[in-house]
Design a protein around this motif. Structure first.
Motif, PDB file in Angstrom:
ATOM      1  N   GLU A 173       0.828  -1.204   0.000  1.00 63.59           N
ATOM      2  CA  GLU A 173       0.000   0.000   0.000  1.00 63.59           C
ATOM      3  C   GLU A 173       0.864   1.255   0.000  1.00 63.59           C
ATOM      4  O   GLU A 173       0.570   2.227  -0.716  1.00 63.59           O
ATOM      5  CB  GLU A 173      -0.915  -0.015   1.229  1.00 63.59           C
ATOM      6  CG  GLU A 173      -1.815   1.206   1.360  1.00 63.59           C
ATOM      7  CD  GLU A 173      -2.827   1.296   0.245  1.00 63.59           C
ATOM      8  OE1 GLU A 173      -3.333   2.401   0.003  1.00 63.59           O
ATOM      9  OE2 GLU A 173      -3.119   0.251  -0.393  1.00 63.59           O
ATOM     10  N   ARG A 176       2.409   1.602  -3.444  1.00 63.14           N
ATOM     11  CA  ARG A 176       1.391   2.028  -4.405  1.00 63.14           C
ATOM     12  C   ARG A 176       1.070   3.512  -4.215  1.00 63.14           C
ATOM     13  O   ARG A 176       0.920   4.255  -5.189  1.00 63.14           O
ATOM     14  CB  ARG A 176       0.123   1.199  -4.229  1.00 63.14           C
ATOM     15  CG  ARG A 176      -0.958   1.501  -5.257  1.00 63.14           C
ATOM     16  CD  ARG A 176      -2.210   0.693  -4.958  1.00 63.14           C
ATOM     17  NE  ARG A 176      -2.774   1.032  -3.663  1.00 63.14           N
ATOM     18  CZ  ARG A 176      -3.547   2.091  -3.459  1.00 63.14           C
ATOM     19  NH1 ARG A 176      -3.829   2.906  -4.456  1.00 63.14           N
ATOM     20  NH2 ARG A 176      -4.041   2.330  -2.268  1.00 63.14           N
ATOM     21  N   THR A 177       1.015   3.955  -2.967  1.00 58.46           N
ATOM     22  CA  THR A 177       0.739   5.361  -2.702  1.00 58.46           C
ATOM     23  C   THR A 177       1.868   6.244  -3.223  1.00 58.46           C
ATOM     24  O   THR A 177       1.623   7.308  -3.804  1.00 58.46           O
ATOM     25  CB  THR A 177       0.553   5.581  -1.191  1.00 58.46           C
ATOM     26  OG1 THR A 177      -0.505   4.728  -0.718  1.00 58.46           O
ATOM     27  CG2 THR A 177       0.202   7.018  -0.895  1.00 58.46           C
ATOM     28  N   ARG A 178       3.131   5.789  -3.029  1.00 58.70           N
ATOM     29  CA  ARG A 178       4.258   6.571  -3.546  1.00 58.70           C
ATOM     30  C   ARG A 178       4.227   6.654  -5.063  1.00 58.70           C
ATOM     31  O   ARG A 178       4.499   7.706  -5.649  1.00 58.70           O
ATOM     32  CB  ARG A 178       5.581   5.954  -3.077  1.00 58.70           C
ATOM     33  CG  ARG A 178       5.905   6.246  -1.621  1.00 58.70           C
ATOM     34  CD  ARG A 178       7.363   5.967  -1.330  1.00 58.70           C
ATOM     35  NE  ARG A 178       7.688   4.572  -1.518  1.00 58.70           N
ATOM     36  CZ  ARG A 178       7.626   3.649  -0.576  1.00 58.70           C
ATOM     37  NH1 ARG A 178       7.219   3.990   0.635  1.00 58.70           N
ATOM     38  NH2 ARG A 178       7.953   2.396  -0.821  1.00 58.70           N
ATOM     39  N   GLU A 179       3.901   5.519  -5.724  1.00 62.48           N
ATOM     40  CA  GLU A 179       3.834   5.536  -7.181  1.00 62.48           C
ATOM     41  C   GLU A 179       2.723   6.455  -7.672  1.00 62.48           C
ATOM     42  O   GLU A 179       2.890   7.188  -8.652  1.00 62.48           O
ATOM     43  CB  GLU A 179       3.613   4.111  -7.697  1.00 62.48           C
ATOM     44  CG  GLU A 179       4.818   3.212  -7.506  1.00 62.48           C
ATOM     45  CD  GLU A 179       4.531   1.781  -7.920  1.00 62.48           C
ATOM     46  OE1 GLU A 179       3.367   1.493  -8.289  1.00 62.48           O
ATOM     47  OE2 GLU A 179       5.461   0.961  -7.898  1.00 62.48           O
ATOM     48  N   GLU A 180       1.577   6.413  -6.994  1.00 63.62           N
ATOM     49  CA  GLU A 180       0.490   7.304  -7.397  1.00 63.62           C
ATOM     50  C   GLU A 180       0.874   8.764  -7.209  1.00 63.62           C
ATOM     51  O   GLU A 180       0.550   9.611  -8.053  1.00 63.62           O
ATOM     52  CB  GLU A 180      -0.762   6.976  -6.580  1.00 63.62           C
ATOM     53  CG  GLU A 180      -1.402   5.634  -6.947  1.00 63.62           C
ATOM     54  CD  GLU A 180      -2.617   5.342  -6.093  1.00 63.62           C
ATOM     55  OE1 GLU A 180      -2.855   6.101  -5.126  1.00 63.62           O
ATOM     56  OE2 GLU A 180      -3.329   4.359  -6.394  1.00 63.62           O
ATOM     57  N   ALA A 181       1.574   9.059  -6.103  1.00 68.76           N
ATOM     58  CA  ALA A 181       2.007  10.447  -5.882  1.00 68.76           C
ATOM     59  C   ALA A 181       3.005  10.881  -6.954  1.00 68.76           C
ATOM     60  O   ALA A 181       2.944  12.021  -7.452  1.00 68.76           O
ATOM     61  CB  ALA A 181       2.629  10.580  -4.488  1.00 68.76           C
ATOM     62  N   LEU A 183       3.234   9.675 -10.041  1.00 71.62           N
ATOM     63  CA  LEU A 183       2.490   9.862 -11.286  1.00 71.62           C
ATOM     64  C   LEU A 183       1.701  11.166 -11.268  1.00 71.62           C
ATOM     65  O   LEU A 183       1.608  11.863 -12.276  1.00 71.62           O
ATOM     66  CB  LEU A 183       1.548   8.677 -11.509  1.00 71.62           C
ATOM     67  CG  LEU A 183       2.213   7.338 -11.853  1.00 71.62           C
ATOM     68  CD1 LEU A 183       1.174   6.236 -11.915  1.00 71.62           C
ATOM     69  CD2 LEU A 183       2.950   7.435 -13.188  1.00 71.62           C
ATOM     70  N   ARG A 184       1.125  11.493 -10.115  1.00 75.86           N
ATOM     71  CA  ARG A 184       0.372  12.738 -10.019  1.00 75.86           C
ATOM     72  C   ARG A 184       1.286  13.946 -10.201  1.00 75.86           C
ATOM     73  O   ARG A 184       0.940  14.902 -10.916  1.00 75.86           O
ATOM     74  CB  ARG A 184      -0.341  12.810  -8.669  1.00 75.86           C
ATOM     75  CG  ARG A 184      -1.247  14.027  -8.536  1.00 75.86           C
ATOM     76  CD  ARG A 184      -2.059  13.986  -7.255  1.00 75.86           C
ATOM     77  NE  ARG A 184      -1.215  13.976  -6.065  1.00 75.86           N
ATOM     78  CZ  ARG A 184      -1.008  12.929  -5.295  1.00 75.86           C
ATOM     79  NH1 ARG A 184      -1.581  11.771  -5.583  1.00 75.86           N
ATOM     80  NH2 ARG A 184      -0.223  13.014  -4.222  1.00 75.86           N
TER      81      ARG A 184
END
Length: 386
Positions: A173, A176-181, A183-184
């Protein structure tokens, strides 16, 4: 995902967590060890008849099924080994398979009642084995300590596994949160660049295109022939606007930009600008990944631009697109003035092409041809790009 993989590997370190052929080998080795413990240890009486032998083999080998049906294997092992202990030898060796079965049943989260029944049945059998009271009590106490130790180890192992699985979920988790950040942030940066390009370049290019169009219109209104340079400026400014819009669409994520299907338009504009250009497509045409599609277009565009700038007077260019089984081959040749032994100067254009191709896992060759002129050949892997 490195941290999550490390934790997952720690979860699978226990032999009881092995799967597939590795788990089968472990079960087979465990069964053979328990059979040898029951039948072959020095000082242990041999089975008196075939029934005793069957009880020993079934009780020891029943443990190999604990991975799939721990409670059934536990009850079968307990019944056979208790009968074997009462008939042949009520010693501790007959208790080892039951100890292992109890450990696996508790480790895999089996119900408490069957485990208690198995332990109490085995201990009760020892007490009723006909041994002298002190001996039976001493053996029973020793076995009870072993059973408690086996259960305690199983409980600790189960809790450790649950803890590691929880850590794995948290690590997944967090990653995944770091990757989403990331990408954002990358998306926000692309939007910022798109806004800057739109605000700074669109206006300037529009003014150039407008002024060139007015000049051409006034020249024709006076009955004069518009200069070729002015017409070229008008066409180039229009193409620059189209390219800029396509680039902005890519940055905003709202479009795929130009691709192989627009290479014919590139060749037509090159011919209009005075560079005779032919295009040849071979192989079975099929849809391409966005990255490959855009890279092929940009490579041809940059190569034709370099021909116009550096190939000398009145060159000719040939564009070849080949759909191979596993790669798309893009090749641009010209018959310009580049000498066969001349070293290519790696300018911004060639560097950009090489970066595009390398990012897709492909290969780029750019250099003089033996017969004169220059060639650019890019091999873009279709599967890797997809």
């Amino acid at each position: 995902m490195g941290g999550a993989r490390l934790i997952a590997r720690q979860v699978r370190e226990s032999p009881l967590e092995l799967r597939g052929w590795q788990g089968g080998i472990f079960d087979a080795v465990l069964g053979l060890v328990l059979v040898a413990d029951v039948l072959l240890l020095p000082g242990v009486p041999a089975p008196a008849d075939a029934l005793d032998l069957v009880l020993a083999l079934v009780g020891a080998l029943a443990v190999t099924g604990s991975r799939r049906a721990p409670l059934s294997a536990l009850l079968l092992c307990t019944g056979c080994m208790l009968a074997y202990a009462l008939r042949v030898h009520p010693g501790p060796t007959a208790a080892f398979p039951v100890l292992v079965a109890v450990h696996i049943a508790v480790r895999t989260g089996g119900r408490r009642l069957p485990v208690k029944v198995a332990v109490l049945a085995f201990l009760g059998g020892y007490l009723a084995s006909g041994q002298p009271a002190p001996t039976a009590a001493q053996s029973t106490a020793l076995l009870l300590g072993w059973f408690l130790a086996s259960v305690a180890m199983a409980v600790v192992g189960r809790h450790r596994r649950a803890y590691l699985e929880q850590l794995e979920r948290r690590a997944l988790e967090a990653e995944r949160t770091r990757e989403e950040a990331a990408l954002r942030r990358a998306g926000e940066e692309r939007l910022r660049i798109a806004r800057e390009l739109h605000d700074s370049l669109t206006h300037s290019i529009s003014i150039i295109k407008l002024q060139a169009g007015v000049a051409v219109h006034l020249a024709r209104k006076r009955g004069e022939e518009a200069p070729e340079a002015l017409l070229a400026i008008q066409e180039a400014s229009g193409e620059a606007m189209r390219e800029l819009r396509a680039t902005l669409e890519v940055l905003r994520g709202s479009g795929g930009g130009h691709g192989v299907d627009r290479i014919g338009d590139l060749a037509e504009r090159s011919r209009t600008a005075g560079l005779p250009t032919s295009v040849t497509v071979s192989g079975r045409e099929r849809p391409l990944a966005d990255g490959v599609d855009r890279a092929a277009y940009r490579i041809v565009q940059e190569a034709l631009t370099n021909v116009t700038r550096h190939a000398g007077p009145r060159p000719r260019a040939t564009v070849r697109i080949e759909y191979a089984d596993r790669q798309l081959v893009v090749q641009v040749d010209d018959d310009g003035t580049a000498a066969p032994d001349a070293e290519p100067v790696p300018g911004v254009g060639l560097t950009g092409m090489r970066e595009r191709v390398t990012a897709l896992g492909g290969r780029l060759r750019a250099g003089p041809r033996p017969e004169g002129g220059f060639t650019v050949r890019a091999e873009l892997p279709l599967e890797a790009a997809t």
